[in-house]
Each structure stands twice: as C-alpha cells, then as structure tokens.
Scaffold this motif. Structure first.
Motif, mmCIF file in Angstrom:
data_model
loop_
_atom_site.group_PDB
_atom_site.id
_atom_site.type_symbol
_atom_site.label_atom_id
_atom_site.label_comp_id
_atom_site.label_asym_id
_atom_site.label_seq_id
_atom_site.Cartn_x
_atom_site.Cartn_y
_atom_site.Cartn_z
ATOM 1 N N ALA A 1 -4.790 -8.563 0.107
ATOM 2 C CA ALA A 1 -4.461 -9.804 0.816
ATOM 3 C C ALA A 1 -4.730 -11.058 -0.003
ATOM 4 O O ALA A 1 -4.291 -12.149 0.368
ATOM 5 N N ALA A 2 -5.452 -10.911 -1.124
ATOM 6 C CA ALA A 2 -5.874 -12.072 -1.921
ATOM 7 C C ALA A 2 -6.587 -13.081 -1.030
ATOM 8 O O ALA A 2 -6.350 -14.289 -1.088
ATOM 9 N N HIS A 3 -7.496 -12.545 -0.215
ATOM 10 C CA HIS A 3 -8.227 -13.377 0.743
ATOM 11 C C HIS A 3 -9.602 -12.753 0.959
ATOM 12 O O HIS A 3 -9.737 -11.527 0.975
ATOM 13 N N ILE B 1 -0.140 -9.504 -0.243
ATOM 14 C CA ILE B 1 0.687 -9.996 -1.345
ATOM 15 C C ILE B 1 1.137 -8.856 -2.250
ATOM 16 O O ILE B 1 2.061 -9.014 -3.054
ATOM 17 N N SER B 2 0.490 -7.719 -2.126
ATOM 18 C CA SER B 2 0.814 -6.568 -2.976
ATOM 19 C C SER B 2 1.865 -5.652 -2.347
ATOM 20 O O SER B 2 2.162 -4.587 -2.891
ATOM 21 N N GLU B 3 2.447 -6.052 -1.224
ATOM 22 C CA GLU B 3 3.424 -5.205 -0.540
ATOM 23 C C GLU B 3 4.521 -4.756 -1.500
ATOM 24 O O GLU B 3 5.071 -5.553 -2.266
ATOM 25 N N ARG C 1 -2.804 -9.780 8.712
ATOM 26 C CA ARG C 1 -2.596 -10.636 7.544
ATOM 27 C C ARG C 1 -1.676 -9.945 6.536
ATOM 28 O O ARG C 1 -1.845 -8.776 6.207
ATOM 29 N N ARG C 2 -0.711 -10.689 6.023
ATOM 30 C CA ARG C 2 0.240 -10.113 5.078
ATOM 31 C C ARG C 2 -0.424 -9.811 3.743
ATOM 32 O O ARG C 2 -1.287 -10.546 3.283
ATOM 33 N N ASP D 1 0.691 -5.006 5.621
ATOM 34 C CA ASP D 1 -0.496 -5.617 6.207
ATOM 35 C C ASP D 1 -1.605 -4.571 6.325
ATOM 36 O O ASP D 1 -1.393 -3.382 6.068
#
Length: 341
Positions: free
Chosen positions: A153-155, A202-204, A199-200, A91
């Motif tokens: 986050a793709a956000h 997506i690239s973690e 916020r999570r 995050d």
C-alpha cells in the motif's frame, strides 16, 4: 488429521537460517533432525518437525530481536512466489483472501480471514490442534502480514488489534513494529480497520497474478497422481527452484515416486524432465521480465540458478537475447506500418 503429511522446510532451512546467520545443518542437528539430507533433496517434515525447526532457530539466533528482524527481512528480502498473492492484489482484503488459499505451501499453518465487529481479522493457527504453533512463529506471522501490507500500500498501516500466545516480553518485542501492544490470546491474530482493508495497493498487477495463481494451484495439486506428470513436475519445481533444487531426484522425492518412474511417465507424455525444467524456467523468466521490475539476479534465484550469468546463458539459448535486452525490447512500443519516427 493425517500426521504423516509433510510440509516444505524451505522457509526454515533456506530463508530463515540465511537471514539469521544460523547454519542450517547445525539447526537440524540441534532439533534432532540431522538425518534429513539438507542441500541434497527437497526437504519436507511433519508439522511437529517444522515447528521444532522454528523453536530451535529461536534458541540459536544471535539476535535478541529475532522475530521482528526476521519478519521484516522476509517481507523485503527473497522473492517467494506465494507472497505475490498479496502484492498483485488490488487491496488488502483481496490479497489476504488469496494468501489464505495457498498458506499451506509455506508450512503447517492455517490462515482465516473474516470480518468481525467491523474489523478485518486475520488468524493464524496450527493445522493440527495436537501440535501447537510456537508463540514466536505466531508473532512472526503478524509481523510479516503487517510488513507486506505496508509495502503493497506504500502506507504506514497499523493494526487496530493483535494478539498471540506469548509472554509480556515476547509481545513487547513486536509492539513497536506493529504500532500496538498485542494482547495474550490463544490464536495469533491481527485486525485492521475498514479503511485499511479497502486501501488500494500500488503494487496491483492483475496480469502477473493470473500466471502466479496458475502456478500456485499446480503446487497444490502436485501430489495428485491423476494429473499429467508434466503438470505435477512443473508444480513441484515452482516450490523447489527458489531453494536451488532443480534435479530430477529432488522432484521425484517431492512427488513421492522414484526417479525412473518420473522419467518413464514423462516419456509416455512425449516429453522429458529437462524439457519440463527448461520450459518452466523460460515461462517464469519471461513472465517476471515483462510483468515485474525484478532484477535479473533476483529472477535467477527464483529459478534456482547459481548466479545471474548462468541464468543469462540459458535465457540466450531459449530466446537468442540476454534478459535485459529482452525486457527492453518487450517494453518498446510497437511501431505500426505508416508510423513516422
């Protein structure tokens, strides 16, 4: 503060100049740093010299939207290992905390991450209060931070507050990108809401992060002569390779020792410069091929190769396979004894 401390000029001479279409040697000459041997050895400068480079690029840039253009391009363009601190994190808060530990690898700036008034606040400042960070560089830090958060986050994350020590025109230049008009403030800062901070991403990628963190820590201790020379060389190479500087002379200069001393101490440890270079490249190549989706040409750039073909030849020598074939084999499920097709 020790004013003789130096910092890599890679972000200025090799990244920013290339993105802006500015000749690095012209930039150095204009900044009064023409004596620095660009393209021959690892380039390092004091905090003042580093900031002089950025001020000069602002003058030489052919683009009026210099800051937002450069910030977006840095975030989406060249592979810079330090920024994996962000993209591998679960995050925003975790990623920013990690980046703050290694920010000095990118230049003479401090990064502070803390909660204030229910917001996650990130501040950027010069490592030395006597050498102020240029306003344009402060603005660039904000754009890069926000752009990286959005990508991970793709956000479309928008800060709730921001500021830096720039004129109204300079602040308006990045307002459209940030989604908020920065205020005028001494410290360059950007603040995010609790929801965005948690916020999570997506690239973690925790597996990649474990390796990247080890490399970045080696970079931080490369100047410590109490560490084994092979480790110090590896740490220096992680910093130098993306700029295409992989020679023993480059590493010796970065470690502030002579080339003969470098080679002698490696021999005493039972290795050689070429062995350390090859093993460092091989380990990083395998890591990126198995733990990321980076293309072979991007990996070649990180490893300091002239082109993907040169990288492919070396990789075949190390593993007996081409990079793409190696990646495909590693991704193929292992069939256990007794399994049927």
């Amino acid at each position: 503060m020790d004013t003789s401390q130096t910092y890599s000029l890679f972000m200025a001479t090799d990244v920013a100049c290339r993105i802006l279409g500015v000749d690095p040697q012209v930039m150095l000459d204009t900044a009064g740093l023409g004596a620095l041997p660009y393209g021959q050895t690892e380039m390092r400068g004091t905090a003042q010299q580093y900031f002089d480079c950025w001020n000069t690029m602002e003058v030489l840039s052919p683009r009026p939207d210099y800051v937002p253009h450069l910030g977006v391009a840095i975030s989406r363009g060249p592979v810079i290992p330090v920024f994996f601190t962000l993209s591998c994190a679960p995050d925003m808060e975790t990623g920013l905390m990690r980046l703050a530990q290694f920010k000095s690898l990118l230049g003479p700036t401090l990064m502070r991450v803390f909660w204030e008034g229910g917001q996650l606040r990130v501040e950027f400042d010069s490592v030395d209060a006597r050498v102020p960070m240029p306003p344009s560089l402060g603005a660039l830090q904000l754009v890069v931070a926000v752009e990286h958060m959005r990508g991970a986050a793709a956000h479309l994350i928008c800060p709730v507050a921001a500021g830096f020590d720039g004129t109204e025109e300079e602040r308006r230049m990045i307002a459209g990108h940030l989604g908020i008009m920065p205020e005028r403030s001494h410290a360059a800062y950007v603040a995010f809401s609790p929801d965005d901070a948690k916020r999570r991403f997506i690239s973690e990628n925790p597996a990649l992060w474990a390796d990247i963190e080890a490399d970045l820590r080696l970079q931080l201790v490369a100047q410590n002569d109490r560490w084994p020379m092979a480790d110090r060389v590896r740490g220096a190479l992680v910093d130098l390779m993306p700029a295409g500087r992989t020679g023993a002379e480059d590493v010796a200069l970065a470690l502030d020792i002579s080339r003969s001393t470098l080679q002698r101490r490696l021999r005493a440890e039972g290795t050689s410069y070429q062995d350390v270079l090859d093993s460092t490249r091989r380990d990083i190549a395998i890591r990126y091929l198995t733990k990321t989706t980076l293309r072979a040409d991007a990996i070649a750039q990180v490893l300091g190769y002239r082109d993907a073909n040169s990288f492919s030849r070396s990789f075949r020598r190390w593993t007996g396979q081409a990079p793409v074939a190696f990646r495909e084999d590693q991704a193929r499920p292992v069939r256990r004894h007794g399994d049927t097709a």
